[in-house]
Design a protein around this motif. Structure first.
Motif, PDB file in Angstrom:
ATOM      1  N   PHE A 191      -4.559   4.366   0.844  1.00  0.00           N
ATOM      2  CA  PHE A 191      -3.676   5.092   0.275  1.00  0.00           C
ATOM      3  C   PHE A 191      -3.286   6.568   1.024  1.00  0.00           C
ATOM      4  O   PHE A 191      -2.188   7.198   0.947  1.00  0.00           O
ATOM      5  CB  PHE A 191      -3.814   5.391  -1.268  1.00  0.00           C
ATOM      6  N   LEU A 247      -1.325   5.796   3.718  1.00  0.00           N
ATOM      7  CA  LEU A 247       0.392   5.768   3.212  1.00  0.00           C
ATOM      8  C   LEU A 247       0.755   6.957   3.122  1.00  0.00           C
ATOM      9  O   LEU A 247       2.120   7.008   3.426  1.00  0.00           O
ATOM     10  CB  LEU A 247       0.162   5.098   1.990  1.00  0.00           C
ATOM     11  N   PHE A 248       0.307   8.053   2.377  1.00  0.00           N
ATOM     12  CA  PHE A 248       0.945   9.287   2.386  1.00  0.00           C
ATOM     13  C   PHE A 248       1.109   9.872   3.674  1.00  0.00           C
ATOM     14  O   PHE A 248       2.103  10.503   3.939  1.00  0.00           O
ATOM     15  CB  PHE A 248      -0.227  10.137   1.426  1.00  0.00           C
ATOM     16  N   LEU A 302       4.105   8.445   5.557  1.00  0.00           N
ATOM     17  CA  LEU A 302       5.438   9.084   4.650  1.00  0.00           C
ATOM     18  C   LEU A 302       5.629  10.262   5.158  1.00  0.00           C
ATOM     19  O   LEU A 302       6.910  10.876   5.533  1.00  0.00           O
ATOM     20  CB  LEU A 302       5.332   8.933   3.266  1.00  0.00           C
ATOM     21  N   LEU A 303       4.644  11.047   5.762  1.00  0.00           N
ATOM     22  CA  LEU A 303       5.035  12.275   6.046  1.00  0.00           C
ATOM     23  C   LEU A 303       5.403  12.418   7.536  1.00  0.00           C
ATOM     24  O   LEU A 303       6.604  13.307   7.681  1.00  0.00           O
ATOM     25  CB  LEU A 303       3.771  13.351   6.189  1.00  0.00           C
ATOM     26  N   LEU A 331      12.370   5.949  -9.455  1.00  0.00           N
ATOM     27  CA  LEU A 331      11.234   5.376 -10.169  1.00  0.00           C
ATOM     28  C   LEU A 331       9.875   5.707 -10.090  1.00  0.00           C
ATOM     29  O   LEU A 331       9.358   5.616  -8.588  1.00  0.00           O
ATOM     30  CB  LEU A 331      11.276   3.606  -9.749  1.00  0.00           C
ATOM     31  N   VAL A 378       3.577  15.705  -3.719  1.00  0.00           N
ATOM     32  CA  VAL A 378       3.551  14.012  -3.797  1.00  0.00           C
ATOM     33  C   VAL A 378       5.030  13.814  -3.488  1.00  0.00           C
ATOM     34  O   VAL A 378       5.462  12.813  -2.772  1.00  0.00           O
ATOM     35  CB  VAL A 378       3.094  13.359  -4.940  1.00  0.00           C
ATOM     36  N   PRO A 402       7.690  14.520   0.093  1.00  0.00           N
ATOM     37  CA  PRO A 402       7.688  13.568   1.343  1.00  0.00           C
ATOM     38  C   PRO A 402       8.375  12.324   0.820  1.00  0.00           C
ATOM     39  O   PRO A 402       9.205  11.689   1.724  1.00  0.00           O
ATOM     40  CB  PRO A 402       6.248  13.225   1.793  1.00  0.00           C
ATOM     41  N   ARG A 421      12.421  12.441   0.069  1.00  0.00           N
ATOM     42  CA  ARG A 421      13.431  12.561   1.297  1.00  0.00           C
ATOM     43  C   ARG A 421      13.973  11.112   1.723  1.00  0.00           C
ATOM     44  O   ARG A 421      15.115  11.103   2.257  1.00  0.00           O
ATOM     45  CB  ARG A 421      12.666  12.979   2.540  1.00  0.00           C
ATOM     46  N   LEU A 422      13.212  10.138   1.243  1.00  0.00           N
ATOM     47  CA  LEU A 422      13.812   9.018   1.594  1.00  0.00           C
ATOM     48  C   LEU A 422      14.498   8.121   0.297  1.00  0.00           C
ATOM     49  O   LEU A 422      14.263   8.341  -0.875  1.00  0.00           O
ATOM     50  CB  LEU A 422      12.614   7.793   1.825  1.00  0.00           C
ATOM     51  N   ARG A 423      15.311   7.024   0.478  1.00  0.00           N
ATOM     52  CA  ARG A 423      15.986   6.329  -0.548  1.00  0.00           C
ATOM     53  C   ARG A 423      15.221   5.102  -0.866  1.00  0.00           C
ATOM     54  O   ARG A 423      14.135   4.720  -0.176  1.00  0.00           O
ATOM     55  CB  ARG A 423      17.220   6.105   0.063  1.00  0.00           C
ATOM     56  N   ILE A 483      12.751   2.510  -2.650  1.00  0.00           N
ATOM     57  CA  ILE A 483      11.577   2.274  -3.254  1.00  0.00           C
ATOM     58  C   ILE A 483      10.384   3.268  -3.083  1.00  0.00           C
ATOM     59  O   ILE A 483       9.099   3.005  -3.592  1.00  0.00           O
ATOM     60  CB  ILE A 483      10.998   0.842  -3.050  1.00  0.00           C
ATOM     61  N   TYR A 484      10.410   4.194  -1.953  1.00  0.00           N
ATOM     62  CA  TYR A 484       9.242   4.850  -1.596  1.00  0.00           C
ATOM     63  C   TYR A 484       8.696   5.578  -2.493  1.00  0.00           C
ATOM     64  O   TYR A 484       7.317   5.696  -2.592  1.00  0.00           O
ATOM     65  CB  TYR A 484       9.795   5.610  -0.436  1.00  0.00           C
ATOM     66  N   LEU A 542       6.356   3.563  -4.497  1.00  0.00           N
ATOM     67  CA  LEU A 542       4.893   3.119  -3.463  1.00  0.00           C
ATOM     68  C   LEU A 542       3.974   4.346  -3.667  1.00  0.00           C
ATOM     69  O   LEU A 542       2.939   4.306  -3.540  1.00  0.00           O
ATOM     70  CB  LEU A 542       5.430   2.585  -2.472  1.00  0.00           C
ATOM     71  N   ALA A 543       4.770   5.518  -3.154  1.00  0.00           N
ATOM     72  CA  ALA A 543       3.624   6.612  -3.010  1.00  0.00           C
ATOM     73  C   ALA A 543       3.138   6.844  -4.317  1.00  0.00           C
ATOM     74  O   ALA A 543       1.880   7.447  -4.462  1.00  0.00           O
ATOM     75  CB  ALA A 543       4.531   7.790  -2.342  1.00  0.00           C
ATOM     76  N   VAL A 597       2.225   4.986  -6.798  1.00  0.00           N
ATOM     77  CA  VAL A 597       1.334   3.980  -6.785  1.00  0.00           C
ATOM     78  C   VAL A 597      -0.133   4.601  -6.143  1.00  0.00           C
ATOM     79  O   VAL A 597      -1.331   4.264  -6.571  1.00  0.00           O
ATOM     80  CB  VAL A 597       1.662   2.746  -6.462  1.00  0.00           C
ATOM     81  N   ALA A 598       0.313   4.797  -4.771  1.00  0.00           N
ATOM     82  CA  ALA A 598      -0.820   5.474  -3.895  1.00  0.00           C
ATOM     83  C   ALA A 598      -1.519   6.689  -4.673  1.00  0.00           C
ATOM     84  O   ALA A 598      -2.767   6.879  -4.590  1.00  0.00           O
ATOM     85  CB  ALA A 598      -0.364   5.773  -2.497  1.00  0.00           C
ATOM     86  N   LEU A 615      24.542   9.106  -1.685  1.00  0.00           N
ATOM     87  CA  LEU A 615      25.334   9.412  -0.374  1.00  0.00           C
ATOM     88  C   LEU A 615      26.598   9.986  -0.957  1.00  0.00           C
ATOM     89  O   LEU A 615      26.933  11.220  -0.331  1.00  0.00           O
ATOM     90  CB  LEU A 615      25.855   8.262   0.461  1.00  0.00           C
TER      91      LEU A 615
END
Lengths: 316, 299
Positions: free
Chosen positions: A293, A296-297, A300-301, B34, B88, B91, B94-96, B98-99, B102-103, B105-106, B175
């Protein structure tokens, strides 16, 4: 930091990492076709381990509805592994029918598919607990017949242990990966699968039966999940119905690390995380479960599309 | 009536407590994001309160402040949650897509491993004997109740001002919202951090309520349950989280005769709700009302 330790860690990391790769590919296949994460994948992983255990060992413990039940026949390990994996594939198809298809047909919010697949996972895991209890099931040491547990080499005066199970993990994973690569790259079915992943509507216009291929994808995904579950179960024991949850989450880290939807990415991601865990210094071993994990972070960064993911395009 | 509260008071307090966690997921959902992080912040907030309430080094502070120690614990949880929430959220947001899910969850997993390994958090045993704010557990409604009303007010207020319109614009189409000059990432992070802060404070209030705090407060299963409150209650209505929490918290009580198999039924309820009530209970009620008032069958 001697050579023997390096070699041992490399071996440990590659064998466990290849199983992560096989498992994570189950997520990747479904994601590349539907753009959805199947959160029931971890439950199928658990189911695979229990099914193979039932087929190969055939004895249950003292808790649950099936307490003290023995199966009339047991199979040798390899057939049990294969049958267990096929049954897991069928379970994967059931997940699609229960949790995904009804929502897809209504064009529901993709977030709902996430929750419904979690619901199916809850059902599967608790059904296992209801039937065979929360005990830890270990495969017997002689499951591979007369093969030795491990072969120990002396390298530079230090022992390096090659465990039989590690060879089996690595070998079985390689066979699965090669088979999958051949199927997707070289067969008509694989071509149709790629077309469906590219654009389901166009594929459907070209005469590809999209729903059938989605179902097939869930079968392969479940097969990979069940196989990985068995391999981990043989290696570390089947630690209760919830033992798939942490692997399920780790698998998510693998696919993000490699790049969502990328098949080579999932393989690379699995190996990187396996190696990362293996090379963790022993005085930090209690943080092993966090390695995936943290990676994973980090990805992403610095590179959000993952190691092998394409550019994140924004289509209008 | 008093018998009713003796029997069901604890259940009602728990429903409000859990509805707060549901609301903490509702905030990011307002901007279409989410998050599964709430339970991680809830766990951390609880640890902040547990450590501040029991650590020997803080004994003089506790004596000096008395009851006011509790608000200080909430403040501690709030500050920590906001800082970590930004760390958290930024980072991943910035993305569209499901990220964020997932982040987060991590994040929940990292929090779990971290607290298990930190001596101050008591390892696997956790922290025991957290000082109580009230004699009776029912009185904790004076903690959770006002916080719930405050959160509901915030949701309602945000929904009626420019910030809320920006959230909804991002939810419907990132967008297009960006093209209209809405700061997409900034709004997503704001919505997410609001939820983190609420979850953190709820955790800080829950540690005295539950008396002990350990890593089991922050499992992945629990974070899924929080999400289920919102989606089953209705993700587009501010009453959804309360409605979903009321159903899912009381369901195991109602199903108690089923014993071991009740979690299976819980899963079936989740799947069935997704398939048959995609807008949640509140959405289903709205559709029913529309049909009854004879303005055509919207369902």
């Amino acid at each position: 930091m001697d050579f023997a330790w390096l070699l041992q860690s490399l071996l440990n990391g590659l064998s466990i990492g290849s199983v992560y790769a096989v498992f994570a590919l189950g997520y990747t296949l479904v994601f590349s076709i539907l753009g959805i994460i199947n959160f029931a994948h971890g439950a199928v992983f658990t189911l695979g381990a229990y099914l193979t255990y039932a087929l190969a060992v055939g004895r249950f413990g003292i808790n649950g509805l099936l307490a003290d039940v023995t199966m009339p026949v047991t199979l040798p390990f390899v057939p049990a592994l294969l049958v267990g994996a096929v049954l897991s594939g069928l379970a994967g198809m059931a997940v699609e029918r229960l949790a995904f298809k009804p929502l897809r047909q209504r064009g529901a919010d993709p977030l709902l598919a996430l929750v419904s697949s979690l619901g199916v996972a809850l059902i599967v895991v608790n059904l296992i607990q209801y039937l065979v209890g929360a005990e830890i099931y270990s495969f017997p040491a002689d499951i591979f017949g007369d093969l030795p547990m491990a072969v120990i080499f002396q390298i530079g005066g230090k022992p390096v242990a090659v465990r039989t199970i590690q060879i089996i993990l690595f070998g079985a994973s390689l066979v699965m990966l090669a088979g999958l690569g051949w199927f997707i790259g070289r067969t008509r079915g694989g071509k149709a699968l790629r077309a469906t992943a590219e654009n389901a509507d166009t594929a459907s216009l070209l005469g590809i039966s999209v729903n059938r291929f989605i179902l097939g994808t869930f079968f392969i995904s479940g097969l990979l999940g069940g196989l990985a579950g068995t391999l981990i179960g043989v290696s570390f024991g089947v630690a209760g119905p919830y033992f798939g949850v942490s692997y399920g989450l780790k698998g998510l880290a693998v696919i993000v690390l490699g790049g969502l939807g990328s098949i080579p990415g999932a393989v690379l991601g699995g190996l990187v995380i396996g190696l990362g865990e293996a090379f963790l210094p022993s005085d930090m071993s209690s943080y092993k479960e966090a390695v995936a994990f943290v990676l994973l972070f980090a990805i992403l960064l610095v590179r959000p599309q993952g190691l092998l993911g394409g550019r994140l395009e924004q289509k209008v | 009536m008093s018998g009713f509260f003796e029997n069901y008071g604890f259940l009602i307090v728990t429903i409000v407590q859990q509805a707060l966690l549901g609301l903490s997921i509702y905030f990011p959902l307002m901007a279409g994001q989410l998050s599964l992080a709430s339970i991680g912040f809830y766990s951390l907030g609880g640890y902040v309160a547990a450590v501040m309430g029991t650590h020997p080094a803080l004994a003089p502070l506790r004596e000096a402040l008395g009851f006011w120690m509790f608000p200080l614990e909430w403040l501690g949880a709030l500050v920590l949650s906001v800082i970590l929430g930004i760390a958290v959220g930024y980072p991943a947001l910035r993305l569209r897509g499901i990220y964020l899910a997932l982040a987060t969850v991590a994040f929940v997993q990292v929090v779990n491993v971290a607290v298990l390994n930190m001596p101050i958090a008591g390892g696997a045993v956790g922290i025991f004997g957290i000082p109580q704010a009230f004699e009776s557990r029912l009185d904790y409604i004076w903690f959770f109740g006002p916080l719930f009303l405050l959160a509901l007010f915030l949701v309602w207020r945000i929904g009626n001002m420019g910030r809320g319109l920006a959230f909804f614009a991002v939810r419907e189409d990132e967008l297009a919202a960006g093209a209209m000059g809405v700061a997409v990432t900034g709004n997503k992070v704001t919505a997410f951090v609001l939820g983190c802060a609420l979850a953190g404070v709820t955790g800080a209030m829950s540690a005295p309520f539950l008396n002990t705090w350990n890593a089991r407060q922050g499992t992945f299963d629990a974070s899924v349950t929080c999400l289920a409150y919102v989606l089953i209650g209705g993700s587009r209505s501010i009453w959804g989280p309360l409605c979903g929490a009321a159903l899912l918290v009381s369901l195991p009580e109602l199903l108690r005769p089923l014993k071991d198999s009740r979690m299976i039924l819980n899963g079936i309820v989740l799947v069935a709700a997704c398939v048959y009530l995609p807008q949640g209970i509140m959405g289903g009620l709205a559709a029913l009302r529309a049909r009854l008032s004879g303005r055509g069958g919207a369902a």
